[in-house]
Design a protein around this motif. Structure first.
Motif, PDB file in Angstrom:
ATOM      1  N   TYR A 177     -19.210  -2.501  -3.073  1.00 43.64           N
ATOM      2  CA  TYR A 177     -20.237  -1.494  -3.387  1.00 43.64           C
ATOM      3  C   TYR A 177     -19.889  -0.741  -4.675  1.00 43.64           C
ATOM      4  CZ  TYR A 177     -23.049   2.776  -2.439  1.00 43.64           C
ATOM      5  OH  TYR A 177     -23.921   3.839  -2.508  1.00 43.64           O
ATOM      6  N   VAL A 178     -18.661  -0.293  -4.794  1.00 42.53           N
ATOM      7  CA  VAL A 178     -18.221   0.425  -5.994  1.00 42.53           C
ATOM      8  C   VAL A 178     -18.311  -0.474  -7.228  1.00 42.53           C
ATOM      9  CG1 VAL A 178     -16.209   1.458  -7.126  1.00 42.53           C
ATOM     10  CG2 VAL A 178     -16.761   2.078  -4.766  1.00 42.53           C
ATOM     11  N   ASP A 179     -17.857  -1.714  -7.102  1.00 37.47           N
ATOM     12  CA  ASP A 179     -17.932  -2.652  -8.228  1.00 37.47           C
ATOM     13  C   ASP A 179     -19.384  -2.915  -8.628  1.00 37.47           C
ATOM     14  OD1 ASP A 179     -15.193  -2.846  -8.297  1.00 37.47           O
ATOM     15  OD2 ASP A 179     -15.097  -4.698  -7.125  1.00 37.47           O
ATOM     16  N   VAL A 236      -7.794  -3.107  -2.092  1.00 37.49           N
ATOM     17  CA  VAL A 236      -8.951  -2.241  -1.876  1.00 37.49           C
ATOM     18  C   VAL A 236      -8.600  -0.795  -2.224  1.00 37.49           C
ATOM     19  CG1 VAL A 236     -10.484  -1.278  -0.116  1.00 37.49           C
ATOM     20  CG2 VAL A 236      -9.993  -3.729  -0.128  1.00 37.49           C
ATOM     21  N   LEU A 237      -7.451  -0.324  -1.737  1.00 39.66           N
ATOM     22  CA  LEU A 237      -7.064   1.076  -1.915  1.00 39.66           C
ATOM     23  C   LEU A 237      -6.629   1.408  -3.335  1.00 39.66           C
ATOM     24  CD1 LEU A 237      -4.998   1.683   1.367  1.00 39.66           C
ATOM     25  CD2 LEU A 237      -7.387   2.245   0.922  1.00 39.66           C
ATOM     26  N   SER A 238      -6.417   0.404  -4.161  1.00 37.22           N
ATOM     27  CA  SER A 238      -5.913   0.650  -5.521  1.00 37.22           C
ATOM     28  C   SER A 238      -6.966   1.222  -6.464  1.00 37.22           C
ATOM     29  CB  SER A 238      -5.356  -0.651  -6.114  1.00 37.22           C
ATOM     30  OG  SER A 238      -6.396  -1.613  -6.260  1.00 37.22           O
ATOM     31  N   ASP A 239      -8.235   1.197  -6.058  1.00 39.18           N
ATOM     32  CA  ASP A 239      -9.345   1.624  -6.916  1.00 39.18           C
ATOM     33  C   ASP A 239      -9.690   3.091  -6.650  1.00 39.18           C
ATOM     34  OD1 ASP A 239     -11.561   1.899  -8.483  1.00 39.18           O
ATOM     35  OD2 ASP A 239     -12.684   0.233  -7.605  1.00 39.18           O
ATOM     36  N   GLN A 283      -7.903  12.012  -3.482  1.00 39.22           N
ATOM     37  CA  GLN A 283      -8.390  10.827  -4.179  1.00 39.22           C
ATOM     38  C   GLN A 283      -9.489  10.144  -3.376  1.00 39.22           C
ATOM     39  OE1 GLN A 283      -4.817   8.493  -4.862  1.00 39.22           O
ATOM     40  NE2 GLN A 283      -4.538   9.386  -6.882  1.00 39.22           N
ATOM     41  N   ILE A 284     -10.614   9.891  -4.021  1.00 40.19           N
ATOM     42  CA  ILE A 284     -11.721   9.171  -3.390  1.00 40.19           C
ATOM     43  C   ILE A 284     -11.630   7.720  -3.815  1.00 40.19           C
ATOM     44  CG2 ILE A 284     -14.219   8.987  -3.146  1.00 40.19           C
ATOM     45  CD1 ILE A 284     -14.411  11.924  -3.947  1.00 40.19           C
ATOM     46  N   ALA A 308       0.831  -1.210   0.000  1.00 37.23           N
ATOM     47  CA  ALA A 308       0.000   0.000   0.000  1.00 37.23           C
ATOM     48  C   ALA A 308       0.862   1.254   0.000  1.00 37.23           C
ATOM     49  CB  ALA A 308      -0.930  -0.013   1.210  1.00 37.23           C
ATOM     50  N   VAL A 309       1.946   1.250   0.774  1.00 39.96           N
ATOM     51  CA  VAL A 309       2.866   2.394   0.797  1.00 39.96           C
ATOM     52  C   VAL A 309       3.503   2.593  -0.573  1.00 39.96           C
ATOM     53  CG1 VAL A 309       5.096   3.190   1.699  1.00 39.96           C
ATOM     54  CG2 VAL A 309       3.361   2.304   3.270  1.00 39.96           C
TER      55      VAL A 309
END
Length: 374
Positions: A163-165, A139-142, A152-153, A109-110
């Protein structure tokens, strides 16, 4: 798993077997009890080493004064020692394995440019403890949208990613979950993204104007001014995503429309991204009316929390009703978020959990009372 059969011998520590673990980890296997290696323990103590590339990566991963490492140490009950860019982990084999998974996840993630705080660390630990296949980094890559201030949202939990997918794949999505899970904000971000990509030509936001102790007729102003306080959360989200100037320009041109649910009756909404917020306060009739407004090339997202129904006289909620009526209908997806998806202050998650326990206990007692009365 690796079988460890060390010979019992006195030692300050243990070195029975060493192997490389992924790119950055080394394991030392053995079992410790009072300074002696024991071969009969069912959960051997192991030592593993985790390496980072440089000081800047280590600082971002470890946190201020190693606070992220201390949190992992506390949650997974291992000893973690940081020296320069390396970390040594000592503890039961299963716990050490989870620590290495968490550190590897946070490191990814970093490297992807994310800032790691206590919230992200806790969530990665939770995924490891529950042996979920998903990772924090995935998760954070989207990235859904970038705000006017450059923020960035993105989804921050597995539930939010689902939910986003779901919004990308389906024309109608219902998202049900407690306060603070990002139901409305993520829907807004997806709507703005669809507008900017020209997938839709307008955004329509609506919510039922349920009085919270006051009658609308006693409030000052015309009808729009009366209902504006109930729509304020929608304005706030759009101000944050678009900026005030862009929002006002879109609103003047009719590209963005914010109105109470009663205004939707009799309309056909084509080429639009439509969001119904606070849907737990709709009646079944209102919910049916809203869903049948959907026109060609449109999407609808319905959000709500069935634990916060404000309908008077204990009316049945349209959000509860629709879960039964539309279950299994193709093109419609229901997404349920829970306390693990709360992304506000960590106390909010604890509050949600406390209320869930209280409601469950009250329901259990009421059920017992009914059984005793019969």
């Amino acid at each position: 798993m690796f079988a460890v059969k060390p010979k019992p011998q006195a030692c300050d520590f243990y070195v029975s077997h060493e192997r490389e673990f992924s790119h950055n980890c080394h394991w030392k296997w053995g079992s410790i009890a009072r300074g002696r290696v024991q071969s009969h323990l069912s959960n051997p103590v192991v030592e593993a080493r985790f390496c980072t590339n440089d000081n800047s990566e280590a600082a971002a991963l470890f946190g201020n004064r190693d606070e992220n490492l201390r949190l992992v140490e506390e949650l997974l009950e291992c000893k973690i020692v940081a020296r320069a860019n390396d970390v040594t982990v000592i503890g039961p084999e299963g716990s050490v394995s989870k620590v290495l998974r968490v550190l590897s996840d946070l490191q990814s993630a970093v490297r992807a440019g994310n800032r790691i705080s206590g919230r992200e660390t806790r969530y990665s630990v939770m995924l490891a403890q529950k042996e979920r296949p998903e990772t924090l980094c995935s998760v954070l890559s989207d990235v859904v949208q970038v705000t006017a201030r450059g923020k960035q949202i993105r989804p921050r939990t597995v539930g939010q990613k689902l939910y986003v997918d779901a919004m990308r794949k389906n024309d109608i999505v219902f998202c049900i979950g407690p306060a603070g899970t990002g139901k409305t904000y993520l829907a807004m971000a997806m709507a703005v993204s669809a507008l900017k990509s020209k997938s839709v030509s307008r955004i329509i936001l609506t919510r039922p104007a349920v009085e919270a102790g006051e009658k609308l007729g006693f409030l000052p102003g015309d009808l729009q001014e009366k209902v504006d306080p109930y729509l304020r959360p929608l304005y706030d989200a759009l101000f944050d995503i678009l900026g005030v100037e862009v929002f006002e320009r879109y609103k003047e041109k009719g590209v963005i429309e914010i109105a109470p649910l009663a205004y939707m009756r009799g309309r056909t909404l084509d080429d639009a991204f439509i969001i119904l917020d606070e849907a737990q306060n709709t009646t079944p009739e209102q919910m049916k009316m809203f869903l049948t407004r959907l026109g060609f090339s449109s999407k609808a997202v319905v959000t709500g929390d069935i634990t916060q129904i404000d309908l008077p006289n204990r009316k049945f909620s349209g959000l509860e009703d629709v879960r039964i009526v539309l279950a299994g209908v193709e093109g419609i997806q229901f997404v349920h978020l829970n306390d693990q998806d709360v992304v506000r202050h960590e106390l909010v998650q604890r509050i949600v959990q406390a209320y869930e326990r209280f409601d469950a206990e009250r329901a259990r007692k009421e059920s017992l009372d009914v059984d005793l009365s019969t």
